[in-house]
Design a protein around this motif. Structure first.
Motif, PDB file in Angstrom:
ATOM      1  N   ALA A 209      40.963  42.887  38.402  1.00 53.51           N
ATOM      2  CA  ALA A 209      41.929  43.978  38.511  1.00 53.51           C
ATOM      3  C   ALA A 209      42.859  43.749  39.696  1.00 53.51           C
ATOM      4  N   LEU A 210      42.292  43.363  40.835  1.00 55.81           N
ATOM      5  CA  LEU A 210      43.108  43.107  42.023  1.00 55.81           C
ATOM      6  C   LEU A 210      44.063  41.940  41.786  1.00 55.81           C
ATOM      7  N   LEU A 211      43.591  40.926  41.071  1.00 56.68           N
ATOM      8  CA  LEU A 211      44.446  39.789  40.736  1.00 56.68           C
ATOM      9  C   LEU A 211      45.654  40.259  39.938  1.00 56.68           C
ATOM     10  N   SER A 212      45.413  41.053  38.910  1.00 61.54           N
ATOM     11  CA  SER A 212      46.511  41.538  38.074  1.00 61.54           C
ATOM     12  C   SER A 212      47.478  42.401  38.890  1.00 61.54           C
ATOM     13  N   LEU A 213      46.935  43.239  39.767  1.00 56.08           N
ATOM     14  CA  LEU A 213      47.775  44.108  40.593  1.00 56.08           C
ATOM     15  C   LEU A 213      48.588  43.316  41.610  1.00 56.08           C
ATOM     16  N   SER A 214      48.066  42.157  42.039  1.00 56.10           N
ATOM     17  CA  SER A 214      48.751  41.364  43.065  1.00 56.10           C
ATOM     18  C   SER A 214      50.046  40.742  42.557  1.00 56.10           C
ATOM     19  N   PHE A 215      50.280  40.783  41.260  1.00 59.18           N
ATOM     20  CA  PHE A 215      51.529  40.250  40.710  1.00 59.18           C
ATOM     21  C   PHE A 215      52.721  41.131  41.070  1.00 59.18           C
ATOM     22  N   ASP A 216      52.445  42.370  41.481  1.00 61.08           N
ATOM     23  CA  ASP A 216      53.512  43.303  41.831  1.00 61.08           C
ATOM     24  C   ASP A 216      53.790  43.215  43.332  1.00 61.08           C
ATOM     25  N   VAL A 240      33.656  26.580  43.676  1.00 61.52           N
ATOM     26  CA  VAL A 240      34.771  26.266  42.790  1.00 61.52           C
ATOM     27  C   VAL A 240      34.515  26.677  41.345  1.00 61.52           C
ATOM     28  N   GLU A 241      33.254  26.809  40.952  1.00 63.05           N
ATOM     29  CA  GLU A 241      32.929  27.178  39.581  1.00 63.05           C
ATOM     30  C   GLU A 241      32.893  28.695  39.369  1.00 63.05           C
ATOM     31  N   SER A 242      33.000  29.463  40.438  1.00 65.55           N
ATOM     32  CA  SER A 242      32.851  30.912  40.367  1.00 65.55           C
ATOM     33  C   SER A 242      34.122  31.596  39.876  1.00 65.55           C
ATOM     34  N   LYS A 243      33.954  32.550  38.940  1.00 68.35           N
ATOM     35  CA  LYS A 243      35.089  33.347  38.492  1.00 68.35           C
ATOM     36  C   LYS A 243      35.641  34.190  39.635  1.00 68.35           C
ATOM     37  N   ALA A 244      34.736  34.700  40.468  1.00 70.88           N
ATOM     38  CA  ALA A 244      35.151  35.513  41.608  1.00 70.88           C
ATOM     39  C   ALA A 244      36.057  34.708  42.526  1.00 70.88           C
ATOM     40  N   THR A 245      35.671  33.467  42.780  1.00 70.85           N
ATOM     41  CA  THR A 245      36.499  32.597  43.631  1.00 70.85           C
ATOM     42  C   THR A 245      37.853  32.343  42.998  1.00 70.85           C
ATOM     43  N   ALA A 246      37.859  32.111  41.697  1.00 67.34           N
ATOM     44  CA  ALA A 246      39.127  31.847  40.999  1.00 67.34           C
ATOM     45  C   ALA A 246      40.061  33.045  41.099  1.00 67.34           C
ATOM     46  N   HIS A 247      39.534  34.247  40.851  1.00 66.76           N
ATOM     47  CA  HIS A 247      40.364  35.449  40.930  1.00 66.76           C
ATOM     48  C   HIS A 247      40.883  35.653  42.350  1.00 66.76           C
ATOM     49  N   ALA A 248      40.001  35.485  43.331  1.00 70.27           N
ATOM     50  CA  ALA A 248      40.385  35.705  44.728  1.00 70.27           C
ATOM     51  C   ALA A 248      41.444  34.701  45.167  1.00 70.27           C
ATOM     52  N   THR A 249      41.300  33.460  44.735  1.00 67.73           N
ATOM     53  CA  THR A 249      42.259  32.418  45.125  1.00 67.73           C
ATOM     54  C   THR A 249      43.660  32.742  44.629  1.00 67.73           C
ATOM     55  N   VAL A 250      43.760  33.143  43.373  1.00 69.91           N
ATOM     56  CA  VAL A 250      45.079  33.445  42.814  1.00 69.91           C
ATOM     57  C   VAL A 250      45.659  34.712  43.446  1.00 69.91           C
ATOM     58  N   ALA A 251      44.822  35.713  43.680  1.00 67.40           N
ATOM     59  CA  ALA A 251      45.300  36.935  44.330  1.00 67.40           C
ATOM     60  C   ALA A 251      45.845  36.629  45.719  1.00 67.40           C
ATOM     61  N   LEU A 252      45.134  35.794  46.480  1.00 62.27           N
ATOM     62  CA  LEU A 252      45.606  35.421  47.813  1.00 62.27           C
ATOM     63  C   LEU A 252      46.898  34.620  47.743  1.00 62.27           C
TER      64      LEU A 252
END
Length: 286
Positions: A209-216, A240-252
């Motif tokens: 959810a935070l990842l999607s919101l970070s696009f704004d 590197v295999e974690s979904k949580a890490t993937a979402h956090a990386t893109v949000a950052l």
């Protein structure tokens, strides 16, 4: 008294049964909707047959009856009905029909149920409905956003409530027009808090959810103001295999588009884990 041999009785019984079935089938076919009637021809003997289902006149009728049961005064009935409706919402065809038949306000209303099992099923149903691009606005118009955000704050031991509520918010957030509404409804702080949940599934839903919101670009500044950077940086250590890490990386990544956020990411210790993830992804390309 007329006696028949075993073979004769068997043949007679079959004929009687067939006649009885024929009369019963024809009677039912006369009252059934046309789409549930089949016209059969047995060597010139024609029959109209209602293709009977334990769901009465099929799924449409069952769906309507289940939605009526959502209003039942007994919590057990409500729970079972909401569980069944949730299952129906996994199908795209049913999603539109449920909303068009007036089921959405009933489901949204049950997000506020005091029964945690009903809450879970209602949140799961709204999450499924929110995945439909045509229904996102309708969910917010039905006042579904406020109770979903409230459930992301739930302190119930049933963490699936938080998981599904955050998942529903994430699905709504994919609509560019709803990102600000989620922010204005105080949806950012509980999502950030949920990234610290002991439930991996709830964490991943909140981070998505935070990842999607970070696009704004406007919302991303508020995410930083609410303290969203440190928990996102913490998620980088999941691997590197974690979904949580993937979402956090893109949000950052999107948050780093702002200069002040760049400094905050560095101060939160984000540079080294980001470099580590980069090296790992280069060493093990997919």
């Amino acid at each position: 008294m007329l006696f028949r041999s075993g073979t004769a009785v068997s043949a007679w019984a079959q004929r009687e049964s067939a006649c009885s079935w024929s009369a019963s089938a024809s009677a039912e076919a006369a009252s059934a909707p046309a789409e549930y009637v089949r016209h059969l021809d047995f060597g010139g003997r024609k029959h109209d047959v209602y293709v009977k289902s334990h769901l009465d006149f099929g799924l449409d009728s069952a769906r309507t009856q289940l939605m009526e049961l959502l209003l039942a005064p007994q919590e057990l009935i409500q729970t079972q009905a909401m569980s069944s409706v949730r299952t129906l919402t996994t199908g795209v065809d049913n999603q539109g029909k449920i909303v068009n038949e007036g089921g959405l306000p009933l489901i949204v209303g049950l997000l506020r149920s005091p029964n945690v099992e009903i809450q879970e099923h209602a949140a799961g149903a709204v999450r499924n409905l929110a995945s439909n691009v045509n229904l996102k606005d309708k969910i917010t118009q039905a006042d579904g956003l406020a109770p979903l955000i409230a459930l992301t704050r739930s302190r119930s031991p049933n963490v699936e409530i938080q998981e599904h509520a955050a998942g529903a918010v994430r699905n709504l957030a994919s609509n560019v027009n709803l990102k600000d509404k989620i922010s204005e409804a105080d949806g950012l702080a509980p999502l950030i808090a949920l990234t610290r949940s002991h439930s991996v599934a709830a964490q991943e839903s909140a981070l998505a959810a935070l990842l999607s919101l970070s696009f704004d670009s406007t919302v991303v500044l508020k995410l930083a103001d609410y303290g969203g950077i440190p928990p996102l940086v913490a998620m980088l250590s999941e691997g590197v295999e974690s979904k949580a890490t993937a979402h956090a990386t893109v949000a950052l990544r999107y948050m780093a588009a702002n200069k002040a956020n760049k400094d905050s990411i560095r101060e939160a210790g984000g540079l080294m884990p980001l470099v580590t993830l980069l090296v790992a992804s280069v060493a093990n390309p997919k």
